[in-house]
Write a protein that holds these residues in place. Structure first.
Motif, PDB file in Angstrom:
ATOM      1  N   ALA A   1       0.828  -1.208   0.000  1.00  0.00           N
ATOM      2  CA  ALA A   1       0.000   0.000   0.000  1.00  0.00           C
ATOM      3  C   ALA A   1       0.861   1.256   0.000  1.00  0.00           C
ATOM      4  O   ALA A   1       0.482   2.272  -0.573  1.00  0.00           O
ATOM      5  CB  ALA A   1      -0.928  -0.011   1.204  1.00  0.00           C
ATOM      6  N   TRP A   2       2.034   1.160   0.631  1.00  0.00           N
ATOM      7  CA  TRP A   2       2.905   2.344   0.687  1.00  0.00           C
ATOM      8  C   TRP A   2       3.350   2.793  -0.687  1.00  0.00           C
ATOM      9  O   TRP A   2       3.597   3.972  -0.914  1.00  0.00           O
ATOM     10  CB  TRP A   2       4.129   2.057   1.566  1.00  0.00           C
ATOM     11  CG  TRP A   2       3.814   2.250   3.001  1.00  0.00           C
ATOM     12  CD1 TRP A   2       3.539   1.285   3.924  1.00  0.00           C
ATOM     13  CD2 TRP A   2       3.687   3.501   3.699  1.00  0.00           C
ATOM     14  NE1 TRP A   2       3.260   1.853   5.128  1.00  0.00           N
ATOM     15  CE2 TRP A   2       3.349   3.204   5.029  1.00  0.00           C
ATOM     16  CE3 TRP A   2       3.831   4.835   3.318  1.00  0.00           C
ATOM     17  CZ2 TRP A   2       3.143   4.192   5.986  1.00  0.00           C
ATOM     18  CZ3 TRP A   2       3.637   5.814   4.267  1.00  0.00           C
ATOM     19  CH2 TRP A   2       3.293   5.489   5.583  1.00  0.00           C
TER      20      TRP A   2
ATOM     21  N   PHE B   1       1.545   2.903  -3.297  1.00  0.00           N
ATOM     22  CA  PHE B   1       0.486   3.777  -3.818  1.00  0.00           C
ATOM     23  C   PHE B   1       0.496   5.129  -3.100  1.00  0.00           C
ATOM     24  O   PHE B   1       0.328   6.174  -3.720  1.00  0.00           O
ATOM     25  CB  PHE B   1      -0.875   3.101  -3.646  1.00  0.00           C
ATOM     26  CG  PHE B   1      -1.067   1.906  -4.543  1.00  0.00           C
ATOM     27  CD1 PHE B   1      -1.431   2.082  -5.867  1.00  0.00           C
ATOM     28  CD2 PHE B   1      -0.861   0.630  -4.079  1.00  0.00           C
ATOM     29  CE1 PHE B   1      -1.593   0.988  -6.699  1.00  0.00           C
ATOM     30  CE2 PHE B   1      -1.022  -0.464  -4.905  1.00  0.00           C
ATOM     31  CZ  PHE B   1      -1.390  -0.278  -6.222  1.00  0.00           C
ATOM     32  N   VAL B   2       0.691   5.072  -1.769  1.00  0.00           N
ATOM     33  CA  VAL B   2       0.720   6.326  -1.004  1.00  0.00           C
ATOM     34  C   VAL B   2       1.844   7.215  -1.523  1.00  0.00           C
ATOM     35  O   VAL B   2       1.650   8.405  -1.798  1.00  0.00           O
ATOM     36  CB  VAL B   2       0.944   6.027   0.497  1.00  0.00           C
ATOM     37  CG1 VAL B   2       1.135   7.313   1.277  1.00  0.00           C
ATOM     38  CG2 VAL B   2      -0.211   5.223   1.055  1.00  0.00           C
TER      39      VAL B   2
ATOM     40  N   LEU C   1       3.353   7.137  -4.401  1.00  0.00           N
ATOM     41  CA  LEU C   1       3.057   7.587  -5.763  1.00  0.00           C
ATOM     42  C   LEU C   1       2.144   8.814  -5.730  1.00  0.00           C
ATOM     43  O   LEU C   1       2.412   9.831  -6.378  1.00  0.00           O
ATOM     44  CB  LEU C   1       2.388   6.444  -6.533  1.00  0.00           C
ATOM     45  CG  LEU C   1       2.056   6.714  -7.987  1.00  0.00           C
ATOM     46  CD1 LEU C   1       3.328   6.866  -8.796  1.00  0.00           C
ATOM     47  CD2 LEU C   1       1.213   5.580  -8.574  1.00  0.00           C
ATOM     48  N   ALA C   2       1.072   8.729  -4.915  1.00  0.00           N
ATOM     49  CA  ALA C   2       0.114   9.842  -4.850  1.00  0.00           C
ATOM     50  C   ALA C   2       0.782  11.104  -4.318  1.00  0.00           C
ATOM     51  O   ALA C   2       0.665  12.184  -4.913  1.00  0.00           O
ATOM     52  CB  ALA C   2      -1.075   9.455  -3.967  1.00  0.00           C
ATOM     53  N   TYR C   3       1.517  10.982  -3.185  1.00  0.00           N
ATOM     54  CA  TYR C   3       2.157  12.171  -2.617  1.00  0.00           C
ATOM     55  C   TYR C   3       3.200  12.731  -3.584  1.00  0.00           C
ATOM     56  O   TYR C   3       3.341  13.940  -3.729  1.00  0.00           O
ATOM     57  CB  TYR C   3       2.791  11.843  -1.252  1.00  0.00           C
ATOM     58  CG  TYR C   3       1.782  11.886  -0.129  1.00  0.00           C
ATOM     59  CD1 TYR C   3       0.923  10.818   0.093  1.00  0.00           C
ATOM     60  CD2 TYR C   3       1.662  12.996   0.694  1.00  0.00           C
ATOM     61  CE1 TYR C   3      -0.018  10.848   1.105  1.00  0.00           C
ATOM     62  CE2 TYR C   3       0.718  13.039   1.715  1.00  0.00           C
ATOM     63  CZ  TYR C   3      -0.112  11.959   1.914  1.00  0.00           C
ATOM     64  OH  TYR C   3      -1.049  12.010   2.901  1.00  0.00           O
TER      65      TYR C   3
ATOM     66  N   ILE D   1       3.257  12.529  -6.933  1.00  0.00           N
ATOM     67  CA  ILE D   1       2.642  13.207  -8.068  1.00  0.00           C
ATOM     68  C   ILE D   1       2.095  14.563  -7.640  1.00  0.00           C
ATOM     69  O   ILE D   1       2.332  15.592  -8.287  1.00  0.00           O
ATOM     70  CB  ILE D   1       1.513  12.340  -8.672  1.00  0.00           C
ATOM     71  CG1 ILE D   1       2.128  11.137  -9.394  1.00  0.00           C
ATOM     72  CG2 ILE D   1       0.645  13.158  -9.628  1.00  0.00           C
ATOM     73  CD1 ILE D   1       1.112  10.175  -9.959  1.00  0.00           C
ATOM     74  N   VAL D   2       1.361  14.591  -6.518  1.00  0.00           N
ATOM     75  CA  VAL D   2       0.720  15.843  -6.101  1.00  0.00           C
ATOM     76  C   VAL D   2       1.746  16.931  -5.816  1.00  0.00           C
ATOM     77  O   VAL D   2       1.660  18.036  -6.355  1.00  0.00           O
ATOM     78  CB  VAL D   2      -0.170  15.602  -4.863  1.00  0.00           C
ATOM     79  CG1 VAL D   2      -0.575  16.913  -4.219  1.00  0.00           C
ATOM     80  CG2 VAL D   2      -1.386  14.803  -5.261  1.00  0.00           C
TER      81      VAL D   2
ATOM     82  N   ALA E   1       9.418  13.846   2.382  1.00  0.00           N
ATOM     83  CA  ALA E   1       8.370  12.830   2.275  1.00  0.00           C
ATOM     84  C   ALA E   1       8.986  11.469   2.000  1.00  0.00           C
ATOM     85  O   ALA E   1       8.612  10.462   2.610  1.00  0.00           O
ATOM     86  CB  ALA E   1       7.398  13.196   1.164  1.00  0.00           C
TER      87      ALA E   1
ATOM     88  N   ALA F   1      10.504  10.168   5.138  1.00  0.00           N
ATOM     89  CA  ALA F   1       9.493   9.775   6.125  1.00  0.00           C
ATOM     90  C   ALA F   1       8.904   8.418   5.778  1.00  0.00           C
ATOM     91  O   ALA F   1       8.737   7.554   6.636  1.00  0.00           O
ATOM     92  CB  ALA F   1       8.385  10.829   6.199  1.00  0.00           C
ATOM     93  N   VAL F   2       8.603   8.243   4.495  1.00  0.00           N
ATOM     94  CA  VAL F   2       8.034   6.968   4.058  1.00  0.00           C
ATOM     95  C   VAL F   2       9.035   5.848   4.301  1.00  0.00           C
ATOM     96  O   VAL F   2       8.691   4.777   4.813  1.00  0.00           O
ATOM     97  CB  VAL F   2       7.647   7.034   2.569  1.00  0.00           C
ATOM     98  CG1 VAL F   2       7.300   5.652   2.050  1.00  0.00           C
ATOM     99  CG2 VAL F   2       6.467   7.961   2.383  1.00  0.00           C
TER     100      VAL F   2
END
Lengths: 260, 231
Positions: free
Chosen positions: A3-4, A6-7, A9-11, A13-14, A63, A66-67
């Motif tokens: 799941a990380w 995807f998380v 990837l989203a952060y 891209i944004v 980020a 942190a991940v």
């Protein structure tokens, strides 16, 4: 860990998109100001808010770290849980299934009564799965007392028989008073004095508490919770759900390139 | 112009501080969701970005209405700027939702009422931005844009109510629930993460808006200089 991805990837891209947009806006503004000043012959103006966009890029780095730190922490917990716990099954089994459980919880008992025997017969005894038990004692003092007593049983090498005894009796009221916990062990032929001393000392209190906290950190919010080679499963789900998860894990082990 | 530059000097660094804090709260401090696991952390982007996009389109609505009424270029510049940023935020919201949908629903996209209406919102405002580029006469582009901007904004109440009106896959709100206060419904650490990220998005939004408005004003001055030789 899946799941990380995807998380992240989203952060990624944004914040990248917003940083690029901010950079672009500042460039567009600078160009327009240059054009304006060349038209009117006035003094050039500079955008004062330098560094904000560089800052945004720094944010991306933060980020990422942190991940990474978070994933690392999970790895550490998994490492502990695989290394340090009562295990049944063969050490070389390709799949590790971790149970995070509470002796008092009725769904944990349901899993123990209905699902575990089947899994034991067709997966654990056949060397496909090794099964590890850890505490997720969330139902108050009787839960933690039972969990600690089971650690005392583990000291004497009878964790699994004691675990069965606890689940067998756990449905009755006041099943886990100190006296009853000691009595269950006596039936299993432990060295009574050592066992009683261990229970009375409460020396596993911290361990039970720490494991419960780790379980929560891994994302468990209810008992029982399971990790099948790291994939999360929660609740006393029907047998088919467990079998499907185990089959998938087996497939993934056999065919590491194949993705779900 | 000097004032907006000063404003950005405060807004920018403040936004950065909140973005960093937001990342910390969202990725480290908040617990993973009981059912969705870590993928739920995408919500700390998804909700603030769409709410900020709504705010942006509300500004488009107000700016457009004012422009149609008073014909002040200032209002049109505000509406145009907000439309550009709102479109970006809507596109990002859809991307975030899609990335969340894959591990949670199992699909990147589905023709759910809320998803479809949001895609329509994005298309309307992509249309708006194209209109602004394609119509050469500035004041005609502004009038046409104002009409599209007002119509586009009307899609937002539809999006908000879609989860109540239709049987959708998208979940109804957890924060803006009519029957329950947010703090009774959501874990406090999750609420903090959401709030900090929302503030971060708002600060960054106003930073970007200030930058974009100044760009619009500068272009307006250039246009006037070229047309009438005055600013």
């Amino acid at each position: 860990v899946g799941a990380w991805r995807f998380v992240f990837l989203a952060y990624g891209i944004v914040w990248c998109a917003l940083a690029l947009y901010a950079l672009g806006l500042r460039r567009r503004l600078r160009k327009a100001e240059e054009e304006l000043s060349s038209l009117s012959g006035g003094a050039q103006k500079r955008d004062p808010s330098r560094g904000v966009t560089t800052g945004l890029l720094l944010v991306m780095l933060f980020a990422a770290s942190a991940v990474a730190a978070r994933a690392n922490q999970r790895e550490e917990i998994f490492g502990y849980m695989l290394r340090d716990g009562p295990v049944r099954g063969q050490a070389a089994a390709p799949i590790t299934m971790i149970e995070l459980s509470d002796f008092q919880c009725s769904f944990c008992r349901k899993f123990w009564r209905e699902t575990l025997p089947v899994l034991d017969k067709s997966y654990i005894k056949t060397g496909k799965v090794k099964f590890v038990y850890h505490h997720f004692a969330v139902l108050g003092k009787f839960s933690t007392a039972a969990a600690q007593a089971s650690e005392c049983a583990a000291e004497q090498g009878v964790f699994w028989p004691y675990h069965d005894k606890l689940f067998l009796n756990g449905g009755a009221p006041f099943a886990f008073t100190r006296e009853r916990l000691k009595a269950y062990a006596q039936d299993l032929g432990v060295k009574t004095r050592d066992f009683n001393a261990c229970v009375d000392s409460g020396k596993y209190g911290q361990k039970v508490e720490a494991e419960t906290e780790m379980a929560a950190h891994l994302g468990a919010r209810g008992t029982p919770a399971f990790f099948v080679n790291g994939a999360f499963l929660v609740g006393a789900q029907p047998l088919q759900v467990f079998e499907k998860a185990l089959q998938e894990a087996l497939l993934a082990v056999k065919n590491p390139a194949g993705r779900r | 112009m000097a004032r907006s530059g000063k404003r950005r000097k405060i807004l920018g660094p403040l936004a950065l501080v909140f973005i960093v804090a937001g990342l910390y709260f969202a990725l480290v401090k908040a617990p993973p969701d009981a059912l969705q696991g870590d993928a739920q952390r995408i919500m700390y982007l998804h909700i603030p970005s769409i709410l900020t996009a709504y705010l942006s389109f509300f500004i488009v609505f107000v700016g457009s209405a004012l422009y149609l009424w008073k014909r002040e270029p200032r209002d049109d510049i505000l509406a145009h700027s907000a439309a550009e940023i709102g479109t970006l935020l809507t596109a990002l919201t859809i991307v975030e939702g899609s990335i969340w949908g894959k591990p949670t629903w199992g699909v990147w996209w589905t023709w759910d009422a809320r998803l479809t209406l949001t895609a329509i919102l994005l298309l309307i405002f992509i249309g708006y931005l194209m209109l602004r580029v394609l119509i050469e006469d500035e004041s005609r582009a502004a009038v046409a844009g104002a009409v599209v901007g007002i119509i586009g904004f009307l899609d937002i109440p539809l999006i908000h109510m879609s989860v109540y009106w239709w049987r959708t896959l998208h979940q109804p709100p957890s924060i803006l629930r009519p029957d329950k206060a947010p703090w009774d419904n959501v874990h406090p650490a999750m609420l903090t993460a959401l709030a900090v990220n929302f503030v971060a998005f708002l600060l960054l939004y106003f930073y970007l808006l200030s930058l974009r408005v100044e760009l619009g004003e500068t272009r307006e001055k250039i246009r006037r200089l070229k047309l009438y030789g005055e600013s």
